[in-house]
Design an enzyme around this catalytic site. Sequence first.
Site, PDB file in Angstrom:
ATOM      1  N   ARG A  96     -12.554  48.714  -0.080  1.00 33.96           N
ATOM      2  CA  ARG A  96     -12.758  48.172   1.252  1.00 33.96           C
ATOM      3  C   ARG A  96     -14.104  47.434   1.317  1.00 33.96           C
ATOM      4  NH1 ARG A  96     -10.189  46.887   5.960  1.00 33.96           N
ATOM      5  NH2 ARG A  96     -11.092  47.835   7.809  1.00 33.96           N
ATOM      6  N   THR A 369      -2.520  40.492   6.748  1.00 37.15           N
ATOM      7  CA  THR A 369      -2.936  41.283   5.593  1.00 37.15           C
ATOM      8  C   THR A 369      -1.752  41.180   4.646  1.00 37.15           C
ATOM      9  OG1 THR A 369      -4.289  42.739   6.910  1.00 37.15           O
ATOM     10  CG2 THR A 369      -3.399  43.724   4.948  1.00 37.15           C
ATOM     11  N   THR A 387      -6.529  42.796   2.162  1.00 32.12           N
ATOM     12  CA  THR A 387      -6.684  42.012   3.385  1.00 32.12           C
ATOM     13  C   THR A 387      -7.945  41.172   3.448  1.00 32.12           C
ATOM     14  OG1 THR A 387      -6.597  42.198   5.802  1.00 32.12           O
ATOM     15  CG2 THR A 387      -7.935  43.822   4.669  1.00 32.12           C
ATOM     16  N   LEU A 388      -7.855  40.105   4.239  1.00 35.56           N
ATOM     17  CA  LEU A 388      -9.033  39.362   4.682  1.00 35.56           C
ATOM     18  C   LEU A 388      -9.290  39.705   6.151  1.00 35.56           C
ATOM     19  CD1 LEU A 388      -8.109  35.868   3.194  1.00 35.56           C
ATOM     20  CD2 LEU A 388     -10.143  37.180   2.583  1.00 35.56           C
ATOM     21  N   ASN A 389      -8.490  40.593   6.697  1.00 33.56           N
ATOM     22  CA  ASN A 389      -8.399  40.973   8.105  1.00 33.56           C
ATOM     23  C   ASN A 389      -7.593  39.928   8.864  1.00 33.56           C
ATOM     24  OD1 ASN A 389      -8.613  42.586  10.305  1.00 33.56           O
ATOM     25  ND2 ASN A 389     -10.564  41.757  10.973  1.00 33.56           N
ATOM     26  N   ASP A 411     -13.370  45.031  12.235  1.00 30.03           N
ATOM     27  CA  ASP A 411     -12.705  46.346  12.229  1.00 30.03           C
ATOM     28  C   ASP A 411     -13.658  47.475  12.627  1.00 30.03           C
ATOM     29  OD1 ASP A 411     -10.107  45.672  11.758  1.00 30.03           O
ATOM     30  OD2 ASP A 411     -10.147  46.056   9.614  1.00 30.03           O
ATOM     31  N   GLY A 461      -0.229  44.173   9.272  1.00 31.71           N
ATOM     32  CA  GLY A 461       0.090  44.286  10.694  1.00 31.71           C
ATOM     33  C   GLY A 461      -1.009  44.912  11.542  1.00 31.71           C
ATOM     34  N   GLY A 462      -2.232  44.946  11.010  1.00 29.68           N
ATOM     35  CA  GLY A 462      -3.346  45.472  11.812  1.00 29.68           C
ATOM     36  C   GLY A 462      -3.034  46.873  12.289  1.00 29.68           C
TER      37      GLY A 462
HETATM   38  O1  DON Z   1      -7.902  47.145   7.736  1.00 27.37           O
HETATM   39  C1  DON Z   1      -7.258  46.919   8.748  1.00 27.37           C
HETATM   40  O2  DON Z   1      -6.725  47.774   9.408  1.00 27.37           O
HETATM   41  C2  DON Z   1      -7.080  45.487   9.189  1.00 27.37           C
HETATM   42  N1  DON Z   1      -8.171  44.704   8.729  1.00 27.37           N
HETATM   43  C3  DON Z   1      -5.780  44.998   8.690  1.00 27.37           C
HETATM   44  C4  DON Z   1      -5.494  43.600   9.133  1.00 27.37           C
HETATM   45  C5  DON Z   1      -4.076  43.263   9.123  1.00 27.37           C
HETATM   46  O3  DON Z   1      -3.214  44.021   8.764  1.00 27.37           O
HETATM   47  C6  DON Z   1      -3.737  41.966   9.647  1.00 27.37           C
HETATM   48  N2  DON Z   1      -2.307  41.806   9.628  1.00 27.37           N
HETATM   49  N3  DON Z   1      -1.554  41.584  10.459  1.00 27.37           N
END
Ligand code: DON
EC number: 2.3.2.2
Length: 560
Positions: A96, A369, A387-389, A411, A461-462
């Site tokens: 991370r 992501t 991810t790049l976020n 984040d 998917g955040g």
């Molecule tokens: O680490 C995380 O939870 C977020 N940065 C993930 C970002 C993400 O999945 C974006 N996608 N839709």
Amino acid sequence: MRRLILIFAALPLFHCRQAPAPPTGLVTDNAMVVSARKEASEIGVAIMQNGGNAFDAMVGTELALAVAYPFAGNLGGGGFMVYRMNNGDVGALDYREKAPLAAHKDMYLDSLGNVIPGMSTIGATSVGVPGTIAGIFEVHEKFGALPIEDIIARVIELVDQGVEVTEKQSRRLDAYWDQIVEVNGDQTLFYNKCMPGDTLRYPALANTLQRIAKNGRDEFYKGETAKILSRFIQEKGGFVTEEDLARYEAKWRQPIIFRYKDLKIISMSPPSSGGVTINQIFKMIEPYDIGQYHHNSAEAVQLFTEAARRAYADRNYYLGDPDFVDIPLDVLLSREYVKGRMESFSFNEATTSSDIERGTVEILESSETTHYSIVDAEGNAVSVTTTLNGAYGSKLYCDELGFFLNNEMDDFSAKTGVPNMFGLTGAEANSIAAEKRMLSSMTPTIVEKDDRLWLVVGTPGGSTIITAVAQTILNVYEFDMSMQEAVNAARFHHQWLPDNIRFEPEGFSEELKQQLKSKGYRINEGRNGFIGMVDAIRVLEDGRLEGGADKRGDDTAVGF
Ligand code: DON
């Protein structure tokens, strides 16, 4: 006769699990990679066909995604890997991003203490210290079988060939073009063409990869690349320095492991919230035998929603980087505590999130992501989310190095109670500090059944990652779907705050929504795009592999 009917009606409706659903996705005998792009899956598989194992394939797939799927694949971001060796050993790697040394709690606040819009989401100020190159070298050093130069050489070949822009990719490139230009100017070397069928090429990336292949991990963190990168980020007004890069380390972590009925679920530990939160969700629903209800029926949606509501409330309050905060995992994951959390649940009426905790929030932006799943011919399994976020991260593209940089700093919780771009509110545990890792929702997961490898699963998917992974596992286990059906099935999401259920556009009837509304559930009518892009593998009873490549994207299963 009437008595007989009454007896049957009163019998608890225990779900009788059927024989496993026949596969509907790609089936192969030996090995498989499922990822967001065909090119990346093919590279992973070619590596395994040439004597590499799942970990070698991980290195190749990760880098190939930076080429074929720059939307999320990356050198300038970070991720998590959960693995299971064929002998049952499990582990997890945390690569991370972390906050630069110059970071501090109030860095995104103005003089009045308000969050400065955009500062943690776009451009150089939002960039955390990237972990991906450290991650792949760490994996390779511990488990790799092929020389890393040979693996990287395959990716360089892909860079030289270029990658064909797909229809979906072209639409995304269009959607973010204005922001990319806003951050980089219109002379940016990224994205010179964008029509479907055109070829994306990044000559600078080939040079960067060549230097990394030659000089190893330290090229990125201490070598010429480190110098170029830190100078570039600082010229653009960001905080990452050469010292930050030099101090970066990927970390091996103990995964979160728990049982759900006869499954053993192995998932990512903090600084991801994924494993802890799905652990709580599964423990909360277990006593109710969700499989007795129809898939996505009102009862199933209610039960899952109420569990997610409670688990996300805990997530947002208690979880953060374990190297900085004490997380009361023993309590949070104990059956007794979890049972207590569900005592207020009733099928008659929605709980309101303000009864669990308070706050009002709105989701601001959607983004991306990527996840890939790998099983090799020896039965080793790798589950990686990287991810790049945001989509193309901070949108900051380094022309000289040929890759995008993350906006992972978003984040963190910039201010207690103020939502980030996924509408997630955080507390002190996830406040910003120098060298701290920001809390993640990424949930790379592996599931064992009867002590044997059964599923490898994960998604982007955040904040919706955790619920999408949980629903995919339930789809196969409780609702008797094949891997591909489980991945394609319509998904919904609740994350405590905002207090509403988000449904995907297809697959949920008006009648169902009315039924839920009548019980006090709020439905997010405004936000109904896709939830996640799950890429998963199921091991069939005869040992063959079934891929589940999400129909929502260009995701592809490849194997042999
Ligand atoms: O680490 C995380 O939870 C977020 N940065 C993930 C970002 C993400 O999945 C974006 N996608 N839709």
